[in-house]
Design a protein around this motif. Structure first.
Motif, mmCIF file in Angstrom:
data_model
loop_
_atom_site.group_PDB
_atom_site.id
_atom_site.type_symbol
_atom_site.label_atom_id
_atom_site.label_comp_id
_atom_site.label_asym_id
_atom_site.label_seq_id
_atom_site.Cartn_x
_atom_site.Cartn_y
_atom_site.Cartn_z
ATOM 1 N N GLN A 132 56.743 60.928 35.086
ATOM 2 C CA GLN A 132 58.194 60.965 34.954
ATOM 3 C C GLN A 132 58.862 59.916 35.835
ATOM 4 N N LYS A 163 59.945 56.272 36.632
ATOM 5 C CA LYS A 163 60.209 55.068 35.866
ATOM 6 C C LYS A 163 59.570 53.844 36.524
ATOM 7 N N ASN A 164 59.449 53.871 37.837
ATOM 8 C CA ASN A 164 58.898 52.757 38.606
ATOM 9 C C ASN A 164 57.381 52.913 38.706
ATOM 10 N N SER A 169 58.362 61.249 28.487
ATOM 11 C CA SER A 169 58.771 59.976 29.084
ATOM 12 C C SER A 169 59.100 58.949 28.003
ATOM 13 N N ARG A 226 62.536 59.867 26.858
ATOM 14 C CA ARG A 226 63.549 59.524 27.867
ATOM 15 C C ARG A 226 63.787 58.028 27.983
ATOM 16 N N TYR A 227 62.718 57.240 28.016
ATOM 17 C CA TYR A 227 62.829 55.813 28.310
ATOM 18 C C TYR A 227 62.565 54.914 27.109
ATOM 19 N N GLY A 230 60.848 51.035 27.941
ATOM 20 C CA GLY A 230 61.804 51.207 29.025
ATOM 21 C C GLY A 230 61.205 51.441 30.392
ATOM 22 N N PHE A 231 59.990 50.964 30.639
ATOM 23 C CA PHE A 231 59.343 51.189 31.908
ATOM 24 C C PHE A 231 59.395 49.941 32.759
ATOM 25 N N GLU A 232 59.824 50.128 33.987
ATOM 26 C CA GLU A 232 59.980 49.034 34.942
ATOM 27 C C GLU A 232 58.623 48.540 35.414
#
Length: 171
Positions: free
Chosen positions: A22, A24-25, A158, A161-162, A166-168
């Motif tokens: 969960q 993002k980073n 995830s 959500r992203y 959308g993952f950094e």
């Protein structure tokens, strides 16, 4: 009583592993998975699943290498981790599941080194979690079983959500 302690450690490892997807980073994902590996190493050791214990102990080092940024992103560090996994298998070989979880860890390491959140999550969803679930059922680790079932659900969440992209990237 020692089995209960082992199961509690496994549940702690489960909590960290589940929460990691969960994040993002990617750097935070790597750190959480590293500490999860430490708890699972103790869990598997107590249950007598020695290959799984060493794979998870190595995951601790892998997580810190991955979180360490560019200075640890060279191929040399990836090769060191891969050699550690293979060496652990040689010392703890216990049949087909030992080989499968070692191959999964080696594959996941290559994916982690690509530093792509989408690929990390997809490989976990489609390859790592199913194989580790089978291993965890065989080892009798409640935390391990819960982790892989919830990991699959968590990764799907995830993506909702992203999105898929959308993952950094870890910095």
């Amino acid at each position: 009583m020692i089995d209960v302690i082992g199961q509690i450690l496994g549940l702690g490892g489960a909590a960290l592993a589940i929460l990691s997807f969960q994040m993002k980073n990617n750097k935070h994902l790597y750190i959480a998975q590293g500490f999860s590996g430490l708890l699972f190493a103790a869990n598997y050791l107590i249950l007598g699943a020695y290959t799984a214990a060493l794979m998870n102990l190595i995951n601790l080092f892998r997580g810190f290498f991955m979180a360490g940024g560019e200075r640890f992103r060279g191929k040399l560090f990836m090769i060191i981790v891969e050699v550690m996994y293979f060496s652990a298998l040689l010392f703890t070989f216990d049949g087909v599941l030992s080989v499968l979880i070692t191959l999964v860890q080696m594959f996941a390491t290559v994916i982690f080194w690509m530093n792509n959140g989408k690929l990390i999550r997809l490989s976990q969803l489609c390859i790592s979690s199913p194989i580790w679930l089978v291993n965890n059922i065989a080892a009798g680790t409640i935390g391990g079983i819960v982790t892989e079932v919830v990991n699959i659900i968590s990764i799907l969440i995830s993506f909702i959500r992203y999105g898929f992209d959308g993952f950094e990237k870890a910095k």
